[in-house]
Motif scaffolding. Structure first.
Motif, short mmCIF file in Angstrom:
data_model
loop_
_atom_site.label_atom_id
_atom_site.label_comp_id
_atom_site.label_asym_id
_atom_site.label_seq_id
_atom_site.Cartn_x
_atom_site.Cartn_y
_atom_site.Cartn_z
N ALA A 130 0.83 -1.21 0.00
CA ALA A 130 0.00 0.00 0.00
C ALA A 130 0.87 1.26 0.00
O ALA A 130 0.54 2.24 -0.67
N ALA A 131 1.98 1.22 0.72
CA ALA A 131 2.89 2.37 0.73
C ALA A 131 3.46 2.62 -0.65
O ALA A 131 3.56 3.77 -1.10
N GLN A 132 3.80 1.55 -1.36
CA GLN A 132 4.35 1.71 -2.70
C GLN A 132 3.31 2.20 -3.69
O GLN A 132 3.63 2.94 -4.61
N ARG A 133 2.06 1.80 -3.48
CA ARG A 133 0.98 2.22 -4.38
C ARG A 133 0.35 3.54 -3.94
O ARG A 133 -0.56 4.03 -4.60
N LYS A 134 0.81 4.07 -2.79
CA LYS A 134 0.22 5.27 -2.20
C LYS A 134 -1.27 5.07 -1.93
O LYS A 134 -2.09 5.96 -2.14
N ALA A 135 -1.62 3.88 -1.45
CA ALA A 135 -3.00 3.53 -1.12
C ALA A 135 -3.20 3.63 0.39
O ALA A 135 -2.30 4.02 1.12
N TRP A 136 -4.38 3.26 0.85
CA TRP A 136 -4.71 3.31 2.27
C TRP A 136 -3.78 2.39 3.05
O TRP A 136 -3.60 1.24 2.68
N ARG A 137 -3.19 2.93 4.11
CA ARG A 137 -2.22 2.18 4.93
C ARG A 137 -2.90 1.64 6.19
O ARG A 137 -3.88 2.20 6.67
N LEU A 138 -2.34 0.59 6.74
CA LEU A 138 -2.82 0.05 8.01
C LEU A 138 -2.32 0.94 9.14
O LEU A 138 -1.17 1.37 9.14
N PRO A 139 -3.17 1.20 10.15
CA PRO A 139 -2.70 1.97 11.30
C PRO A 139 -1.59 1.22 12.04
O PRO A 139 -1.65 -0.01 12.17
N GLU A 140 -0.59 1.94 12.52
CA GLU A 140 0.51 1.30 13.23
C GLU A 140 0.03 0.56 14.47
O GLU A 140 0.56 -0.49 14.83
N LYS A 168 11.78 3.88 11.30
CA LYS A 168 11.07 4.83 12.15
C LYS A 168 11.25 4.46 13.62
O LYS A 168 10.79 3.40 14.06
N ILE A 169 11.90 5.32 14.38
CA ILE A 169 12.27 5.02 15.77
C ILE A 169 11.03 4.78 16.63
O ILE A 169 10.99 3.82 17.41
N SER A 170 10.01 5.64 16.50
CA SER A 170 8.83 5.49 17.36
C SER A 170 8.15 4.15 17.11
O SER A 170 7.66 3.50 18.04
N PHE A 171 8.12 3.72 15.84
CA PHE A 171 7.52 2.42 15.55
C PHE A 171 8.37 1.30 16.13
O PHE A 171 7.84 0.34 16.69
N VAL A 173 10.35 1.34 18.72
CA VAL A 173 10.17 1.29 20.18
C VAL A 173 8.84 0.62 20.52
O VAL A 173 8.77 -0.28 21.37
N GLY A 174 7.77 1.03 19.82
CA GLY A 174 6.46 0.41 20.06
C GLY A 174 6.47 -1.07 19.74
O GLY A 174 5.84 -1.88 20.45
N PHE A 175 7.19 -1.45 18.68
CA PHE A 175 7.25 -2.86 18.30
C PHE A 175 7.91 -3.69 19.40
O PHE A 175 7.37 -4.71 19.84
N TRP A 176 9.08 -3.26 19.87
CA TRP A 176 9.79 -4.05 20.89
C TRP A 176 9.06 -4.02 22.23
O TRP A 176 9.13 -5.00 23.00
N LEU A 177 8.32 -2.96 22.52
CA LEU A 177 7.47 -2.97 23.73
C LEU A 177 6.36 -3.99 23.59
O LEU A 177 6.03 -4.68 24.56
N SER A 178 5.80 -4.13 22.39
CA SER A 178 4.75 -5.14 22.18
C SER A 178 5.33 -6.55 22.30
O SER A 178 4.65 -7.45 22.82
N VAL A 179 6.56 -6.74 21.86
CA VAL A 179 7.21 -8.06 22.02
C VAL A 179 7.39 -8.37 23.50
O VAL A 179 7.06 -9.47 23.97
N LEU A 180 7.89 -7.40 24.27
CA LEU A 180 8.10 -7.61 25.71
C LEU A 180 6.78 -7.87 26.43
O LEU A 180 6.70 -8.73 27.32
N LEU A 181 5.74 -7.15 26.03
CA LEU A 181 4.42 -7.36 26.63
C LEU A 181 3.91 -8.76 26.32
O LEU A 181 3.36 -9.45 27.20
N ASN A 182 4.11 -9.21 25.09
CA ASN A 182 3.70 -10.57 24.72
C ASN A 182 4.46 -11.61 25.53
O ASN A 182 3.87 -12.57 26.03
N LEU A 183 5.76 -11.42 25.69
CA LEU A 183 6.56 -12.38 26.46
C LEU A 183 6.14 -12.37 27.93
O LEU A 183 6.14 -13.42 28.59
N GLY A 184 5.77 -11.19 28.43
CA GLY A 184 5.28 -11.11 29.80
C GLY A 184 3.98 -11.89 29.97
O GLY A 184 3.79 -12.61 30.98
N MET A 185 3.09 -11.78 29.01
CA MET A 185 1.83 -12.54 29.07
C MET A 185 2.10 -14.04 28.99
O MET A 185 1.47 -14.83 29.68
#
Length: 195
Positions: A130-140, A168-171, A173-185
């Motif tokens: 979608a990014a390459q086609r400049k189409a609707w993107r999925l929310p992060e 993208k740094i903010s993404f 950081v959010g990605f690795w926080l989601s990994v840690l949260l998953n491992l915690g669960m």
């Protein structure tokens, strides 16, 4: 949709008022039409670009998804494999096998990770396309939700395969926080199994 190979060429004609021009591929192929919407900067005649060959609404070949050639070279240099992610996946899989074989984790957790990883991989592929086609993107946040639900393995593989969401740094950081949260669960689930 399959991802097309990128070509390089030069803008040989550019009409600033009408917002279109023509690119001459380095391969000496026929000049290709290119529209202003394929750029994220103001193009100029003579600029060297990287692009993919697509089709316009009438089915004619045209240049799409232009990148300034210097930026393309930077992307290529920065596209080395991230072995940290693969090592992390390997260590996780070893730990998962140990937990299942020792009875600390039920086997049903394995297909959940497989299914969520397949879903995550396909969502990253769609978002890159979608990014390459400049189409609707999925929310992060949607990508993070799938990753925290166990799809992070597929996310790491897709990030490496498609070179998507790796800068993208903010993404990140959010990605690795989601990994840690998953491992915690997963840890809490294994603790409940012991009770």
């Amino acid at each position: 949709m399959a991802f097309l190979m990128r070509l390089t060429g030069s803008i040989v004609k550019w009409n600033e008022q009408k917002g279109y021009g023509f690119v001459k591929p380095d391969s000496n192929a026929k000049e290709l039409f290119i529209h202003i919407k394929e750029f994220d900067w103001r193009p100029e005649q003579g600029q060297k670009i990287s692009f993919v060959v697509g089709r316009d609404k009438q089915g004619r070949p045209c240049a799409q998804n232009a990148i300034l050639y210097g930026d393309y070279l930077k992307q290529q240099k920065g596209s080395s494999i991230n072995y940290v992610g693969f090592v992390f996946i390997a260590l996780f899989l070893i730990a998962m096998i140990y937990l299942v074989l020792s009875g600390l984790l039920t086997i049903w957790v394995v297909p959940v990770y497989v299914l969520m990883s397949l879903l995550s991989f396909s969502f990253y592929w769609y978002d890159k396309d979608a990014a390459q086609r400049k189409a609707w993107r999925l929310p992060e946040n949607m990508l993070h939700l799938i990753d925290v639900s166990g799809g992070w393995i597929g996310a790491i593989l897709a990030q490496q395969r498609y070179r998507h969401k790796t800068k993208k740094i903010s993404f990140r950081v959010g990605f690795w926080l989601s990994v840690l949260l998953n491992l915690g669960m997963l840890y809490l689930i294994s603790q409940n199994q012991m009770l």
